[in-house]
Design an enzyme around this catalytic site. Structure first.
Site, PDB file in Angstrom:
ATOM      1  N   ASP A 199       0.738  -2.149 -12.898  1.00  0.00           N
ATOM      2  CA  ASP A 199       1.600  -1.031 -12.500  1.00  0.00           C
ATOM      3  C   ASP A 199       2.671  -1.543 -11.553  1.00  0.00           C
ATOM      4  O   ASP A 199       2.454  -1.679 -10.352  1.00  0.00           O
ATOM      5  CB  ASP A 199       0.789   0.077 -11.833  1.00  0.00           C
ATOM      6  CG  ASP A 199       1.615   1.340 -11.609  1.00  0.00           C
ATOM      7  OD1 ASP A 199       2.863   1.254 -11.602  1.00  0.00           O
ATOM      8  OD2 ASP A 199       1.011   2.415 -11.448  1.00  0.00           O
ATOM      9  N   HIS A 207       5.873   1.580  -5.112  1.00  0.00           N
ATOM     10  CA  HIS A 207       4.767   1.023  -4.348  1.00  0.00           C
ATOM     11  C   HIS A 207       5.089  -0.328  -3.712  1.00  0.00           C
ATOM     12  O   HIS A 207       4.216  -0.930  -3.082  1.00  0.00           O
ATOM     13  CB  HIS A 207       3.548   0.895  -5.255  1.00  0.00           C
ATOM     14  CG  HIS A 207       3.251   2.150  -6.007  1.00  0.00           C
ATOM     15  ND1 HIS A 207       2.820   3.296  -5.392  1.00  0.00           N
ATOM     16  CD2 HIS A 207       3.367   2.448  -7.335  1.00  0.00           C
ATOM     17  CE1 HIS A 207       2.662   4.251  -6.294  1.00  0.00           C
ATOM     18  NE2 HIS A 207       2.994   3.760  -7.481  1.00  0.00           N
ATOM     19  N   ILE A 213       4.272   3.780  -1.058  1.00  0.00           N
ATOM     20  CA  ILE A 213       2.961   4.421  -1.000  1.00  0.00           C
ATOM     21  C   ILE A 213       1.958   3.651  -1.855  1.00  0.00           C
ATOM     22  O   ILE A 213       2.341   2.872  -2.734  1.00  0.00           O
ATOM     23  CB  ILE A 213       3.036   5.885  -1.475  1.00  0.00           C
ATOM     24  CG1 ILE A 213       3.470   5.947  -2.950  1.00  0.00           C
ATOM     25  CG2 ILE A 213       3.973   6.693  -0.590  1.00  0.00           C
ATOM     26  CD1 ILE A 213       3.458   7.347  -3.544  1.00  0.00           C
ATOM     27  N   GLY A 236      -1.554   5.968  -6.817  1.00  0.00           N
ATOM     28  CA  GLY A 236      -2.580   6.990  -6.947  1.00  0.00           C
ATOM     29  C   GLY A 236      -3.820   6.466  -7.640  1.00  0.00           C
ATOM     30  O   GLY A 236      -4.951   6.793  -7.268  1.00  0.00           O
TER      31      GLY A 236
END
Length: 292
Positions: A193, A198, A213, A216
């Site tokens: 990912d 991120h 961040i 998830g």
């Protein structure tokens, strides 16, 4: 309009053949925090996630990332009937249902379709379902996920239904914390990912966040690992399904608290930020783990 529900719902997103070995499994487990606590390098219970051999188990959340584990490009949003931009998108929810424990090595083909498009007024929710089958066409697992597309609602479509997971009105059976390492998101990127949300501070700010961040799906894996360890004796082979809704974000360097409740053969849970200025901020909600 950017989203055409009639063209999207029922459309096939694609079919991907893939394989995996224990190397991918071990990297994934390290990326979701396995082996990071003091003493984990000599703890047999912790080593089941981080070393080769007959004791190695596979956390079921690995099935979510296995088809794209070696992708090095940023995620594609080339979805039938959907003209959307990556900066508009956040992960809404994720679920996986297994037919049997995942092996440490294997190969499969996953076919993904768009199943629903919901109109939330100021946003759209797009649902996908993927079915992974073995080379002999036996069904291995099914994933179901949603993405939340900001600014793309308002066409008067179906708002969709929700089934919130009610938590027991008592103290949790598990109350654990995990310290998100500063490099956690950078390590998790190696699991396929490469969304710059991120890793790129400028991209994160443009998307409305003060800093990159944590993925998830990294939080999703951490919570599954914590609940499996705390309430299933660390036995990942007992897990038959795991689902959660992404209710907020956590940043590298923060601490995440995981609560879990045993409930009629199921495990219900939630995850929040622990400590600091954002103490209690939600991370994962509607957490449901089913087991044998």
């Amino acid at each position: 309009m950017p989203i055409d529900p009639e063209a999207a719902v029922g459309a096939t997103v694609g079919e991907v053949s893939f394989s995996w070995t224990s190397s991918e499994v071990l990297l994934y487990h390290l990326a979701i925090g396995a082996g990071s606590r003091p003493g984990d390098n000599v703890d047999p219970a912790a080593l089941r996630w981080t070393t080769d051999g007959p004791g190695l188990q596979v956390l079921p959340s690995f099935g979510v990332v296995a088809p794209t584990f070696h992708v090095t490009e940023r995620p594609s949003l080339d979805l039938p009937g959907c003209d959307i931009d990556l900066s508009q998108v956040v992960h809404g929810s994720q679920a996986i249902t297994l037919r049997a424990p995942l092996p440490t090595t294997g190969s499969a083909t996953v076919r993904t379709t768009l199943t629903d498009v919901w109109d939330k007024g100021k946003a759209a929710v797009i649902w996908q379902e993927g079915v992974a089958r073995s080379d002999s066409s036996a069904e291995l697992w099914t994933t179901r996920s949603s993405i939340f597309v900001r600014g793309e609602g308002g066409w008067g479509g179906d708002r969709g239904a929700s089934e919130p997971v009610g938590l027991p009105d008592r103290a949790p059976d598990a109350d654990t914390t995990y310290d998100i390492t500063p490099q956690q998101a950078l390590l998790y990127r190696m699991c396929g990912d490469r969304n710059p949300l991120h890793s790129d501070p400028d991209f994160a700010r443009a998307a409305g966040f003060p800093a990159p961040i944590l993925h998830g799906l990294c939080s999703y894996g951490i919570v599954l690992r914590e609940l499996t360890t705390a309430l299933l004796g660390g036995d990942a082979t007992r897990v038959t399904g795991f689902s959660a809704r992404f209710t907020g974000v956590v940043y590298p360097g923060e601490t995440m608290r995981v609560h879990g409740w045993q409930d009629d053969g199921r495990i219900l849970g939630q995850a929040t930020v622990a400590g600091g200025d954002r103490d209690g901020a939600p991370v994962l909600g509607d957490v449901l783990l089913t087991s044998s």
